[in-house]
Write a protein that holds these residues in place. Sequence first.
Motif, PDB file in Angstrom:
ATOM      1  N   CYS A 102     -16.529 -10.118  -3.861  1.00 25.71           N
ATOM      2  CA  CYS A 102     -15.356  -9.281  -4.147  1.00 25.71           C
ATOM      3  C   CYS A 102     -14.985  -8.434  -2.940  1.00 25.71           C
ATOM      4  O   CYS A 102     -13.812  -8.334  -2.569  1.00 25.71           O
TER       5      CYS A 102
ATOM      6  N   ALA B  56      -6.998 -11.084  -9.580  1.00 23.27           N
ATOM      7  CA  ALA B  56      -6.640  -9.753  -9.067  1.00 23.27           C
ATOM      8  C   ALA B  56      -6.279  -9.828  -7.588  1.00 23.27           C
ATOM      9  O   ALA B  56      -5.339  -9.171  -7.132  1.00 23.27           O
ATOM     10  N   ARG B  57      -7.004 -10.638  -6.842  1.00 26.78           N
ATOM     11  CA  ARG B  57      -6.710 -10.807  -5.407  1.00 26.78           C
ATOM     12  C   ARG B  57      -5.342 -11.442  -5.207  1.00 26.78           C
ATOM     13  O   ARG B  57      -4.575 -11.067  -4.329  1.00 26.78           O
TER      14      ARG B  57
ATOM     15  N   ALA C 220     -11.443 -13.751 -12.707  1.00 29.65           N
ATOM     16  CA  ALA C 220     -10.702 -12.492 -12.831  1.00 29.65           C
ATOM     17  C   ALA C 220     -10.532 -11.818 -11.467  1.00 29.65           C
ATOM     18  O   ALA C 220      -9.462 -11.282 -11.156  1.00 29.65           O
ATOM     19  N   ALA C 221     -11.565 -11.840 -10.639  1.00 34.58           N
ATOM     20  CA  ALA C 221     -11.464 -11.252  -9.296  1.00 34.58           C
ATOM     21  C   ALA C 221     -10.470 -12.034  -8.446  1.00 34.58           C
ATOM     22  O   ALA C 221      -9.696 -11.450  -7.682  1.00 34.58           O
TER      23      ALA C 221
ATOM     24  N   VAL D 117      -2.808 -11.240  -7.280  1.00 33.87           N
ATOM     25  CA  VAL D 117      -1.779 -10.279  -7.677  1.00 33.87           C
ATOM     26  C   VAL D 117      -1.499  -9.315  -6.535  1.00 33.87           C
ATOM     27  O   VAL D 117      -0.343  -8.943  -6.277  1.00 33.87           O
ATOM     28  N   LEU D 118      -2.544  -8.910  -5.829  1.00 39.09           N
ATOM     29  CA  LEU D 118      -2.355  -7.948  -4.733  1.00 39.09           C
ATOM     30  C   LEU D 118      -1.633  -8.556  -3.543  1.00 39.09           C
ATOM     31  O   LEU D 118      -0.879  -7.861  -2.869  1.00 39.09           O
TER      32      LEU D 118
END
Length: 90
Positions: free
Chosen positions: A40, A83-84, A79-80, A86-87
């Motif tokens: 992460c 999230a990556r 999930a990580a 999305v950023l």
Amino acid sequence: MLRNPSAALLAAVATVAFVPFDIHSLSYNTLGSGLFTAGCLLGFRSLAPQSSSWWLVAAGLCHGVAVFAYPSLAVAVVAAFAARLVLEPP
């Protein structure tokens, strides 16, 4: 990335002093959690401006070995990864 040396030292000491489940040896728990955390951090490190794509390769390797050590971490890795994305979309 921590720019303050005191904050960086505190973060480094906290990660070294923390022992998951009070197990002072390598097990699937410690390998899975440690490699997932490393993956992460390396993955989100690649968000820095002018960052090398090798950070993502290292993150993928860490996540792959973490899932191999603890297969149920696959959900957390997905999930990580989401999230990556999305950023910073590709």
